[in-house]
Design an enzyme around this catalytic site. Sequence first.
Site, PDB file in Angstrom:
ATOM      1  CD  GLU A  61     100.360   8.849  20.715  1.00 31.96           C
ATOM      2  OE1 GLU A  61     100.834   8.863  21.873  1.00 31.96           O
ATOM      3  OE2 GLU A  61     101.051   8.695  19.696  1.00 31.96           O
ATOM      4  NE  ARG A  87      96.890   1.030  42.934  1.00 31.59           N
ATOM      5  CZ  ARG A  87      95.885   0.318  42.442  1.00 31.59           C
ATOM      6  NH1 ARG A  87      96.077  -0.481  41.401  1.00 31.59           N
ATOM      7  NH2 ARG A  87      94.686   0.384  42.985  1.00 31.59           N
ATOM      8  CB  ALA A  99      88.944   1.361  44.224  1.00 30.50           C
ATOM      9  CD  GLU A 116      86.330  -4.507  43.127  1.00 29.96           C
ATOM     10  OE1 GLU A 116      87.331  -4.659  43.849  1.00 29.96           O
ATOM     11  OE2 GLU A 116      86.168  -5.128  42.056  1.00 29.96           O
ATOM     12  CD  GLU A 120      90.130  -3.732  46.646  1.00 27.76           C
ATOM     13  OE1 GLU A 120      90.315  -2.718  47.351  1.00 27.76           O
ATOM     14  OE2 GLU A 120      90.474  -3.796  45.448  1.00 27.76           O
ATOM     15  CD  GLU A 168      93.021  -7.047  43.962  1.00 25.82           C
ATOM     16  OE1 GLU A 168      92.720  -8.263  43.940  1.00 25.82           O
ATOM     17  OE2 GLU A 168      92.257  -6.147  43.590  1.00 25.82           O
TER      18      GLU A 168
END
Length: 235
Positions: A61, A87, A99, A116, A120, A168
């Site tokens: 998997e 996260r 990123a 990016e 960001e 974000e």
Amino acid sequence: MTAGTEASATVDGHVVLAAAELADVPLAWPVLSNRVLAEGHVATFAEDDVRTPDGGTMSREYLRHPGAVGIIALDADERVVLVRQYRHPVRHRLTEPPAGLLDHAGEDPLAAAQRELAEEVGLSAGRWDVLVDLFSTPGIISEGIRVYLARDLAPADRPDGFTAEGEEAEMDTVWASLDDLLDAVLGGRLHNPTLVSGVLAAGTARLRDGFASLRPGDAPWSARDALADAGLLPG
């Protein structure tokens, strides 16, 4: 052995690879069947039945992932621009470099990195080099990441249409010296893989020759090409 040795040698019963042999090799064992277990917003969860070289079979998997880019953006005082982002899978607010995902198989990774960096942290860079290419977690996900070194930084407008959402929207922008980041990585205080690999690569390249031997920003990315050939990238 020296760096110019062309072939491996056996030393004290151990195979010692020559410099030219230090390269990962694209290889695909035959897939007998494939099942899509779930389709996500970013990744696809799949299961393959695979024929092994000894004639047996195994089931694996894994997540098919579009890939990503990260940027170690270094200013004239050797400070790196960073974001701090929540996260959810690891329940941490991580310190990370700018990123982002590659949107499709044919997207130019350098153009994605430039986007990016502007989105960001509101920066552009006059010089781009490749620090390191890696597979983030090759036992479970097909994600390939290219980490750039960006220098000659200047302010830049956010791209038209960009709106920070979700995690974000809660990010902040901070700076840290490259030396302090190296200490934090080696001290086990920072964990984002793009940051860890990028900072260690930047520190090594700086010590080695002041970044002179880095690949240019538009250098070929052969590992990503191999993923595309294997059908593991979105169209």
